[in-house]
Motif scaffolding. Sequence first.
Motif, PDB file in Angstrom:
ATOM      1  N   ALA A  16     -18.073  -3.584 -25.685  1.00 43.36           N
ATOM      2  CA  ALA A  16     -18.852  -4.240 -24.483  1.00 43.36           C
ATOM      3  C   ALA A  16     -18.141  -3.502 -23.219  1.00 43.36           C
ATOM      4  CB  ALA A  16     -19.005  -5.788 -24.408  1.00 43.36           C
ATOM      5  N   LYS A  17     -17.419  -2.556 -23.344  1.00 46.64           N
ATOM      6  CA  LYS A  17     -16.704  -2.016 -22.230  1.00 46.64           C
ATOM      7  C   LYS A  17     -17.501  -0.651 -21.586  1.00 46.64           C
ATOM      8  CE  LYS A  17     -13.009  -4.243 -22.938  1.00 46.64           C
ATOM      9  NZ  LYS A  17     -12.657  -5.544 -22.025  1.00 46.64           N
ATOM     10  N   PRO A  18     -17.661  -0.689 -20.453  1.00 41.09           N
ATOM     11  CA  PRO A  18     -18.558   0.453 -19.885  1.00 41.09           C
ATOM     12  C   PRO A  18     -18.015   1.671 -20.211  1.00 41.09           C
ATOM     13  CG  PRO A  18     -17.699  -1.009 -18.087  1.00 41.09           C
ATOM     14  CD  PRO A  18     -16.864  -1.329 -19.541  1.00 41.09           C
ATOM     15  N   ILE A  19     -19.032   2.670 -20.484  1.00 42.22           N
ATOM     16  CA  ILE A  19     -18.698   3.869 -20.774  1.00 42.22           C
ATOM     17  C   ILE A  19     -19.005   4.996 -19.395  1.00 42.22           C
ATOM     18  CG2 ILE A  19     -19.384   5.942 -22.028  1.00 42.22           C
ATOM     19  CD1 ILE A  19     -20.077   4.057 -24.515  1.00 42.22           C
ATOM     20  N   VAL A  20     -19.925   4.658 -18.638  1.00 41.42           N
ATOM     21  CA  VAL A  20     -20.670   5.248 -17.670  1.00 41.42           C
ATOM     22  C   VAL A  20     -20.292   4.345 -16.360  1.00 41.42           C
ATOM     23  CG1 VAL A  20     -22.374   6.157 -16.152  1.00 41.42           C
ATOM     24  CG2 VAL A  20     -22.347   6.488 -18.783  1.00 41.42           C
ATOM     25  N   GLY A 120     -36.516   5.038 -13.697  1.00 41.29           N
ATOM     26  CA  GLY A 120     -36.098   3.821 -13.062  1.00 41.29           C
ATOM     27  C   GLY A 120     -36.380   2.877 -14.221  1.00 41.29           C
ATOM     28  N   ALA A 121     -36.178   2.871 -15.353  1.00 40.81           N
ATOM     29  CA  ALA A 121     -36.018   1.964 -16.533  1.00 40.81           C
ATOM     30  C   ALA A 121     -34.502   1.547 -16.901  1.00 40.81           C
ATOM     31  CB  ALA A 121     -36.779   2.497 -17.711  1.00 40.81           C
ATOM     32  N   ILE A 122     -33.813   2.193 -16.410  1.00 44.24           N
ATOM     33  CA  ILE A 122     -32.293   1.843 -16.669  1.00 44.24           C
ATOM     34  C   ILE A 122     -31.831   0.278 -16.301  1.00 44.24           C
ATOM     35  CG2 ILE A 122     -31.204   2.773 -14.650  1.00 44.24           C
ATOM     36  CD1 ILE A 122     -29.936   3.107 -18.248  1.00 44.24           C
ATOM     37  N   GLU A 123     -32.601   0.180 -15.272  1.00 45.29           N
ATOM     38  CA  GLU A 123     -32.358  -1.206 -14.583  1.00 45.29           C
ATOM     39  C   GLU A 123     -32.467  -2.463 -15.347  1.00 45.29           C
ATOM     40  OE1 GLU A 123     -30.398  -1.051 -11.804  1.00 45.29           O
ATOM     41  OE2 GLU A 123     -30.715   1.198 -11.651  1.00 45.29           O
ATOM     42  N   TYR A 124     -33.389  -2.245 -16.381  1.00 49.07           N
ATOM     43  CA  TYR A 124     -33.760  -3.371 -17.118  1.00 49.07           C
ATOM     44  C   TYR A 124     -33.286  -3.004 -18.824  1.00 49.07           C
ATOM     45  CZ  TYR A 124     -38.070  -0.687 -17.680  1.00 49.07           C
ATOM     46  OH  TYR A 124     -38.928   0.163 -18.064  1.00 49.07           O
ATOM     47  N   THR A 125     -32.585  -2.013 -18.802  1.00 50.01           N
ATOM     48  CA  THR A 125     -32.071  -1.565 -20.176  1.00 50.01           C
ATOM     49  C   THR A 125     -30.544  -1.508 -20.288  1.00 50.01           C
ATOM     50  OG1 THR A 125     -33.933  -0.200 -20.164  1.00 50.01           O
ATOM     51  CG2 THR A 125     -32.129   0.127 -21.767  1.00 50.01           C
ATOM     52  N   ILE A 126     -30.172  -2.094 -21.458  1.00 54.73           N
ATOM     53  CA  ILE A 126     -28.646  -1.951 -21.882  1.00 54.73           C
ATOM     54  C   ILE A 126     -28.538  -0.895 -22.990  1.00 54.73           C
ATOM     55  CG2 ILE A 126     -26.663  -2.934 -22.769  1.00 54.73           C
ATOM     56  CD1 ILE A 126     -27.920  -5.737 -21.655  1.00 54.73           C
ATOM     57  N   ILE A 127     -27.693   0.195 -22.755  1.00 56.22           N
ATOM     58  CA  ILE A 127     -27.516   0.953 -23.874  1.00 56.22           C
ATOM     59  C   ILE A 127     -26.149   0.827 -24.542  1.00 56.22           C
ATOM     60  CG2 ILE A 127     -27.171   3.555 -24.262  1.00 56.22           C
ATOM     61  CD1 ILE A 127     -29.174   4.000 -21.975  1.00 56.22           C
ATOM     62  N   VAL A 128     -26.026   0.782 -25.804  1.00 52.88           N
ATOM     63  CA  VAL A 128     -24.901   0.282 -26.336  1.00 52.88           C
ATOM     64  C   VAL A 128     -24.688   1.672 -27.412  1.00 52.88           C
ATOM     65  CG1 VAL A 128     -23.655  -1.074 -28.102  1.00 52.88           C
ATOM     66  CG2 VAL A 128     -25.210  -2.214 -26.374  1.00 52.88           C
ATOM     67  N   ALA A 129     -23.683   2.471 -27.110  1.00 50.56           N
ATOM     68  CA  ALA A 129     -23.440   3.691 -27.900  1.00 50.56           C
ATOM     69  C   ALA A 129     -21.942   3.652 -28.518  1.00 50.56           C
ATOM     70  CB  ALA A 129     -23.793   4.927 -26.853  1.00 50.56           C
ATOM     71  N   GLU A 130     -21.944   4.372 -29.558  1.00 52.35           N
ATOM     72  CA  GLU A 130     -20.808   4.979 -30.228  1.00 52.35           C
ATOM     73  C   GLU A 130     -21.210   6.061 -30.690  1.00 52.35           C
ATOM     74  OE1 GLU A 130     -17.641   4.036 -30.104  1.00 52.35           O
ATOM     75  OE2 GLU A 130     -17.456   2.021 -29.237  1.00 52.35           O
ATOM     76  N   THR A 131     -20.479   7.128 -30.359  1.00 50.46           N
ATOM     77  CA  THR A 131     -21.053   8.777 -30.695  1.00 50.46           C
ATOM     78  C   THR A 131     -20.335   8.915 -32.005  1.00 50.46           C
ATOM     79  OG1 THR A 131     -19.009   9.509 -29.270  1.00 50.46           O
ATOM     80  CG2 THR A 131     -21.096   9.188 -28.290  1.00 50.46           C
ATOM     81  N   ALA A 132     -20.917  10.200 -32.266  1.00 53.94           N
ATOM     82  CA  ALA A 132     -20.265  10.558 -33.848  1.00 53.94           C
ATOM     83  C   ALA A 132     -18.773  10.817 -34.169  1.00 53.94           C
ATOM     84  CB  ALA A 132     -21.250  11.923 -34.266  1.00 53.94           C
ATOM     85  N   ASN A 133     -18.116  11.080 -32.983  1.00 60.22           N
ATOM     86  CA  ASN A 133     -16.720  11.207 -33.136  1.00 60.22           C
ATOM     87  C   ASN A 133     -15.755   9.989 -32.959  1.00 60.22           C
ATOM     88  OD1 ASN A 133     -17.167  10.891 -30.294  1.00 60.22           O
ATOM     89  ND2 ASN A 133     -16.015  12.723 -29.760  1.00 60.22           N
ATOM     90  N   SER A 134     -16.641   8.623 -33.076  1.00 62.44           N
ATOM     91  CA  SER A 134     -16.103   7.500 -32.660  1.00 62.44           C
ATOM     92  C   SER A 134     -15.569   7.184 -33.986  1.00 62.44           C
ATOM     93  CB  SER A 134     -16.831   6.461 -32.221  1.00 62.44           C
ATOM     94  OG  SER A 134     -17.396   6.663 -30.828  1.00 62.44           O
ATOM     95  N   PRO A 135     -14.538   6.101 -34.012  1.00 64.23           N
ATOM     96  CA  PRO A 135     -14.097   5.806 -35.483  1.00 64.23           C
ATOM     97  C   PRO A 135     -14.944   4.665 -36.186  1.00 64.23           C
ATOM     98  CG  PRO A 135     -12.411   5.081 -33.788  1.00 64.23           C
ATOM     99  CD  PRO A 135     -13.445   6.002 -33.112  1.00 64.23           C
ATOM    100  N   ALA A 136     -15.037   4.962 -37.456  1.00 65.37           N
ATOM    101  CA  ALA A 136     -16.065   4.102 -38.411  1.00 65.37           C
ATOM    102  C   ALA A 136     -16.011   2.699 -37.905  1.00 65.37           C
ATOM    103  CB  ALA A 136     -15.566   4.419 -39.750  1.00 65.37           C
TER     104      ALA A 136
END
Length: 206
Positions: A16-20, A120-136
């Motif tokens: 839950a830490k900001p990436i962007v 303009g859809a980002i304002e009501y969206t949450i993106i949770v992402a862990e990319t392919a190079n993230s730890p398992a």
Amino acid sequence: MPVSEGYLGHVVNSLAKPIVDRGEISASESRLIESPAPGIISRQSVYEPLQAGLIVIDSMIPIGRGQRELITGDKQIGKTTIATDTILNQQGQNVVYVYVAIGQKASFVAQAVTSLQERGAIEYTIIVAETANSPATLQYLTPYTGATLAEYFMYSERHTLIIYDDPCKQAHAYRQMSLLLRRPPGREAYPGDVFLFTFASFGKSH
């Protein structure tokens, strides 16, 4: 983990830490990342529709709020496009969207963020992402984080749509962890929901 309205419009990781960098995320509440789901008796039946905005789907496969749907098929046939188009087509419907990208390429996640920002859809969206190079371990936590954020809005009597893309990547991460811990590794997908497309409205579990 912390939860709040402040997560809307942000891209965060499985912790839950900001990436962007889009400013601080203030959170005065927290939720357990594995909280018990409501029992069958306490849940409402599916009675309210959710339009995907795609004529083929809405006319042939009616989807209700609180219902789960699977989008399956080979690679590069547009499964993610259907999911993101559904987000874009729901503006003004008072629905919170949580897009969970598990083990995807960083460029793929960036493209999805750009598409949502341009429309303009980002304002009501949450993106949770862990990319392919993230730890398992972090890829393993990603769908739980998305579900926890969605549950916060669900219990605040807000309709919520969760998109898991792709639960099989979480199963691969689980397998890596299980083999290292010498536990049985067999599992096909994220156990909370084996579907890519998940709809939940308040009064229903994820």
